[in-house]
Design an enzyme around this catalytic site. Sequence first.
Site, PDB file in Angstrom:
ATOM      1  N   ASP A 207       0.835  -1.205   0.000  1.00 60.47           N
ATOM      2  CA  ASP A 207       0.000   0.000   0.000  1.00 60.47           C
ATOM      3  C   ASP A 207       0.870   1.256   0.000  1.00 60.47           C
ATOM      4  O   ASP A 207       0.551   2.246  -0.661  1.00 60.47           O
ATOM      5  CB  ASP A 207      -0.925   0.012   1.217  1.00 60.47           C
ATOM      6  CG  ASP A 207      -2.080  -0.964   1.078  1.00 60.47           C
ATOM      7  OD1 ASP A 207      -2.364  -1.391  -0.053  1.00 60.47           O
ATOM      8  OD2 ASP A 207      -2.684  -1.318   2.104  1.00 60.47           O
ATOM      9  N   GLU A 208       1.955   1.202   0.749  1.00 56.02           N
ATOM     10  CA  GLU A 208       2.861   2.357   0.797  1.00 56.02           C
ATOM     11  C   GLU A 208       3.384   2.691  -0.602  1.00 56.02           C
ATOM     12  O   GLU A 208       3.414   3.854  -1.017  1.00 56.02           O
ATOM     13  CB  GLU A 208       4.019   2.060   1.749  1.00 56.02           C
ATOM     14  CG  GLU A 208       4.910   3.249   2.037  1.00 56.02           C
ATOM     15  CD  GLU A 208       5.949   2.960   3.101  1.00 56.02           C
ATOM     16  OE1 GLU A 208       6.828   3.822   3.302  1.00 56.02           O
ATOM     17  OE2 GLU A 208       5.909   1.872   3.734  1.00 56.02           O
TER      18      GLU A 208
END
Length: 472
Positions: A207-208
């Site tokens: 997600d980062e």
Amino acid sequence: MNMSVRNRNKFTPEKNTTMSIKEKTTSISRAFLVIRMLFFTTVIALSVLIATVMVNNTTGWISPHHSTNLLDKLSLSLGLQEHVYTVVIDAGSTGSRVLAFTFHRSLSDRSVKLDQEFYSHIKPGLSSFADDPKKGADSIKQLLDKAKMVVPPHLWHQTPLVLKATAGLRLLPAEKANLILEEVRRVFEESGFMVTQRSVSIMDGIDEGLFSWFTINFLLDRLQHPEQTVAALDLGGGSTQITFVPKEKSTMEGAPQGFIHQVATLHQKIDVYSFSYLGLGLMAARKQILSAGQAEGESELRSPCINPMVKKGWTYSGVNYIVKGTHDVDVEKIPLSEWQKKGGVPKADFDECLRLSRSLLETSVHKPAELNDREVLAISYYYDRASDHGLIDSSEGGVLTIKELFKMAEQICAVPNPDQAFACLDMTYISALLHHGFGLATDTKLQLRKKIDGYETSWALGAAFHVLHNGI
């Protein structure tokens, strides 16, 4: 005599009055004509303006620009758009940052444009409070107090608030990380913002990377055409991410399992290559390279990447270390002038430092060949270290080749500078990560940016969009 009478008859009072009335009538007619023209011109102008505002307001999701314009301001005043806010806290390994975003949201199609961004940060990161969770939560409260100055108080209850911790907490023992997060949840529950049990979490590394990629390409206005998006490289303290949209079938087929993800962005679904390498962020890599060849649990770390003149205290993941070169040099007892007579000043060993960096990377990082044919933009520590050493403008960023990074690393290693104890190691590792890790050719041009159009190139903006569209 007759001529004189005729002339007097020509300018009688009755005729003069008649002419005056005609002139006044003509003037009034002209005035009414001007007023009618102004009226119809105003009506047409307003109609065109309202139509333009309506089109602008109902096609926000296909707008080529990411931020608000004059028409959006007018739409807001006409009640066609509304202000919405989102507060995101990036709890990184070296510090925590709050970003409070102000958006315009269309009431017709719910599309969102960025209006303003507030940014503030505090050090150290939450992972430094492994033995004092309440103190860590207090640091987050300081950031929230600043965010409250941006969001109107009557909208706090409907403003989503999230904290996403990155590699710093991922690398802590689960028990210690959870104690910190529980203290932060208490602070959130008392904040007045909209929160849920999912508001405080450790973010998945994938997600980062995806959020960073979204932020960069959103601010560059590239998301409308995925094939035109840039590859995003993000180097944090504990992890590093690589994300791009593959154009070649061989990339899709050759990617390891877990590297290809289908994501929805701006009303379309696309396949994205993205992976997060935990333990290969700059600070985590420092620890591994400094510890190479030494006994586990050793608190004095000697490394060829450190100049022999250096004796430096360093704290990583709550543990204190003393960092030194491979041998000691006391410049107070042996002046630099004496070393120069012996053939040069004490130096860090660039070649050996590069060998250690390569050994850490070459078996653990996938090299997507397509990356060499793409535009590549790098953020976070890539930008910071290049800026620290004057390779790019500290505010505008710049473009460098990997070859220039290697050259700078070698030069830094040859200079005895105790004030920048880790400069040789950091620059050597960054160069190695790009070339020996991700496989970028040395002539590859790398864009380095901290901001785009005045906004931070942080994953937090991508996370804010996700929260707005999908909830906490």
